[in-house]
Design a protein around this motif. Sequence first.
Motif, mmCIF file in Angstrom:
data_model
loop_
_atom_site.group_PDB
_atom_site.id
_atom_site.type_symbol
_atom_site.label_atom_id
_atom_site.label_comp_id
_atom_site.label_asym_id
_atom_site.label_seq_id
_atom_site.Cartn_x
_atom_site.Cartn_y
_atom_site.Cartn_z
ATOM 1 N N ALA A 419 5.934 3.028 10.005
ATOM 2 C CA ALA A 419 4.691 2.823 9.255
ATOM 3 C C ALA A 419 4.337 1.340 9.204
ATOM 4 N N GLN A 420 3.044 1.036 9.340
ATOM 5 C CA GLN A 420 2.551 -0.343 9.242
ATOM 6 C C GLN A 420 2.217 -0.623 7.777
ATOM 7 N N VAL A 421 2.642 -1.795 7.278
ATOM 8 C CA VAL A 421 2.494 -2.109 5.861
ATOM 9 C C VAL A 421 1.626 -3.350 5.673
ATOM 10 N N PHE A 422 0.678 -3.261 4.737
ATOM 11 C CA PHE A 422 -0.226 -4.372 4.441
ATOM 12 C C PHE A 422 -0.227 -4.658 2.938
ATOM 13 N N LEU A 423 -0.377 -5.932 2.596
ATOM 14 C CA LEU A 423 -0.564 -6.350 1.206
ATOM 15 C C LEU A 423 -2.037 -6.710 1.027
#
Length: 527
Positions: A419-423
């Motif tokens: 999974a790609q994670v962004f803040l």
Amino acid sequence: MSTISFATELEHILRGENVHLDLPVSKLVERSLMRNEGALTSTGALSVATGKYTGRSPKDKFIVMEDSVKDKIDWGSVNQPIEKEVFTKLYNKVMNYLKEQEELFVFRGFAGADKSYRLPIQVINEYAWHNLFAKQLFIRPSQEELVDHEAEFTVISAPNFKADPEVDGTRSETFIIVSFEERVVLIGGTEYAGEMKKSIFSIMNYLLPEQDVLSMHCSANAGKEGDVALFFGLSGTGKTTLSADPNRYLIGDDEHGWSNNGVFNVEGGCYAKCVNLSYEKEPEIWNAIRFGSVLENVVLDEKTGNPDYDDTCLTENTRVAYPLEAIPNTLMPSIAGHPNTIIFLTADAFGVLPPISKLTKEQAMYHFLSGYTSKLAGTERGVTEPEATFSTCFGAPFLPLPARRYAEMLGEKIAQHDAQVFLVNTGWSGGPYGVGKRMNLAYTRAMIQAALQGELNSAEFSVDPIFGLNVPVHCPGVPDEVLQPKLTWANGEEYDKKAQELANKFKENFEKFDNVTEDIKNAGPNV
């Protein structure tokens, strides 16, 4: 009092002639109006006021110290212990009080859309509108499911029963007490309906990990190709708003489980903030406020019945409860596959975090454990303006188990499913709270759209010198300077000072995590 007498007392209440069992929405609205609990708005929604408590009362929340849980609970200021004897006496008082009421209302349903993990529950209410709230927020059973329904947890809410702290052993007149052995949530002294919702969530946060299911304080939606996105964040950071996307299918707006099968909603409804609500910005939520929905603490025009969503004289924490089906593009049942994209939402009151940044796995674990955001006005008693806070796993007020348990499960699932994670910062830009402005919602939507469509996976990035975050240089639909928070400030030196102040807070907060790897520790800001 033994388990048998607890169950017997409960059965006695449920068999009472004053009990209305599983009333339909129309009847609950009718009873609410007849009992003068609320009024209808111009669109048919039920409008109510919750009195002096317009948010959760976290300092009045307790877990009964029982043998089966005492070595598992992460005891402390969030999970406060209370003795079994104190709970038993208060339980008896509340039950005797309820027997004397002219009417009681009972809802039977479920928490957890995946039948492999769902929890049968029942909610006993003194108020008709509270029972309507429960009916809209939890999962409503079919007539066939009701035949064999046996509640495994009971919520008892008696808002007009006020505790005496000196006699009853509580902190104030308000109490929210969970007994895992007696399978009861006892609520009194507060009319704020959100206590019922969050109590069941806390229970699921205890039960699901025991079944190897990660419980999460997040919203979720799915694309037309089946891709799934999660949005983590505390109240007021935008979970509900950003997951209600007309181009995607809503799975749920606040509480989910992630099993080996995929993601499922814990609830059957939404509990959206209404402050400054407009049709232009949030048409899905606006249109969901109709007959059967419950508006909390929203001021109405006495002549027209029109809600004034900009009037916060009662509280900033105005809310609406409505069933998932009120959102046109809801996925039913609310079950989907494994997430492709994970978004951490933070409302940065310092105004220094980038509006979006892409995280490595180590950074994802660091920021999940940190859970930085700002408590927004009204979500808790006594909070009148944003306060910087760190809420582990973006849900510390609702996590009975040690935070490491949830964080390790998330890390394993991120790695397993790539999974790609962004803040994403939905807080302030151009300066801190009081100087800058809240992030433009249209820009936030554009950034999230780019993340969901994979446009940022191979974008050009610059590394933030203080926070070490990978910030995209360009993003469709967003001015380049907005992506670099320092460029939005009038004074660059002031920005550096404020950013360093927040970086220090991150470091100080993370010192409590002494059992994580060096890679995760080093994934935080540079101090």
